[in-house]
Write an enzyme that holds these catalytic residues in place. Structure first.
Site, short mmCIF file in Angstrom:
data_model
loop_
_atom_site.label_atom_id
_atom_site.label_comp_id
_atom_site.label_asym_id
_atom_site.label_seq_id
_atom_site.Cartn_x
_atom_site.Cartn_y
_atom_site.Cartn_z
N GLY A 29 0.82 -1.20 0.00
CA GLY A 29 0.00 0.00 0.00
C GLY A 29 0.86 1.25 0.00
CB SER A 30 0.01 4.78 -0.71
OG SER A 30 -1.01 4.93 0.26
CB THR A 31 1.04 4.03 4.57
OG1 THR A 31 -0.13 4.82 4.30
CG2 THR A 31 1.74 4.59 5.79
CE LYS A 96 -2.53 -5.17 6.79
NZ LYS A 96 -2.19 -4.01 5.93
N GLY A 97 -6.69 -4.73 3.61
CA GLY A 97 -7.04 -5.39 2.36
C GLY A 97 -7.52 -4.46 1.27
N GLY A 99 -5.76 -2.72 -0.54
CA GLY A 99 -4.87 -2.90 -1.68
C GLY A 99 -4.91 -4.29 -2.28
CD GLU A 105 -1.54 -6.25 3.26
OE1 GLU A 105 -1.10 -5.21 2.75
OE2 GLU A 105 -2.74 -6.36 3.62
CE LYS A 123 -6.42 5.68 5.73
NZ LYS A 123 -5.35 4.87 5.18
#
Length: 231
Positions: A29-31, A96-97, A99, A105, A123
């Protein structure tokens, strides 16, 4: 501070916690990508680590930036996983998920002694569920699985749209070759009960409720980085 700057700051803060010799799970993901970029700088300065990526996308970025990689088969026990989250509550239960990499993960996080979550402060939620819950399913029997997911939710008082994730007109396919159903249940009062109900459905490969896996979180906000422990 904009979202990109927050991700950069929290990525740098997480990279600063990595110690030489660590076996790292590296999220998606982006983070998580901001963490990879900060980690690559430290590797270039002499930090010795080996990373296990949670997706092909993360693996490609690590290779491009010179972060040493191994497979989970080669390094089956990890010291630390650093990954983002779509939602987290005060007990560091996660959704989560977003992405699409939730299965890998979760496997990597479960193989780690510790999991550090990195995210922007937006978040953090009082109750999980505003973000649609990703559920990874086998393509075989997808309609039966959708019906079973709907029934499982209904028994727990959860209703809402179940949508098969798509890219354009085609179904989104995970790195493991599965499909993803995004369940817009809304507020989830009992994530543990929902987790058990979903795991009981044969067509469900895994779901995006990460319970009891996160050890700590770094949350980036306008006032800086907050270190959060579960309570």
């Amino acid at each position: 501070m904009d979202a990109a700057s927050l991700k950069e700051k929290v990525g740098q803060a997480a990279a600063a916690e990595v110690e030489t010799g660590m076996r790292l799970g590296i999220g998606t993901g982006s983070t998580a990508e901001a963490f990879v970029r900060a980690l690559a700088v430290r590797v270039g300065e002499g930090l010795r680590i080996v990373g296990v990526p949670t997706s092909e996308r993360t693996a490609a970025l690590c290779r491009d930036l010179g972060v040493p990689l191994a497979t989970l088969e080669e390094v089956p026990e990890l010291d630390l996983t650093v990954d983002g989250a779509d939602e987290l509550d005060s007990r560091l239960r996660l959704v989560k998920g977003g992405g699409g990499a939730l299965l890998r993960e979760k496997i990597v996080a479960a193989a780690s002694a510790r999991m550090l979550v990195i995210a922007d402060a937006s978040k953090r939620v009082e109750s999980l569920g505003a973000f649609p819950l990703p559920i990874e399913v086998n393509g075989f029997g997808i309609v039966a699985s959708l019906i079973a997911i709907e029934k499982a939710g209904s028994l727990l008082g959860l209703t809402g749209c179940l949508a098969l994730r798509k890219i354009g007109e085609s179904p989104f396919v995970t790195d493991g070759g599965h499909l993803i159903v995004d369940a817009s249940f809304g507020r989830i009062p009992d994530p543990e009960a929902l987790s058990a109900a979903l795991h009981a459905i044969p067509g469900v490969v895994e779901h995006g409720l990460f319970l009891g896996l996160a050890s700590a979180a770094l949350l980036a906000g306008p006032d800086g980085i907050e270190h959060v422990a579960p309570h």
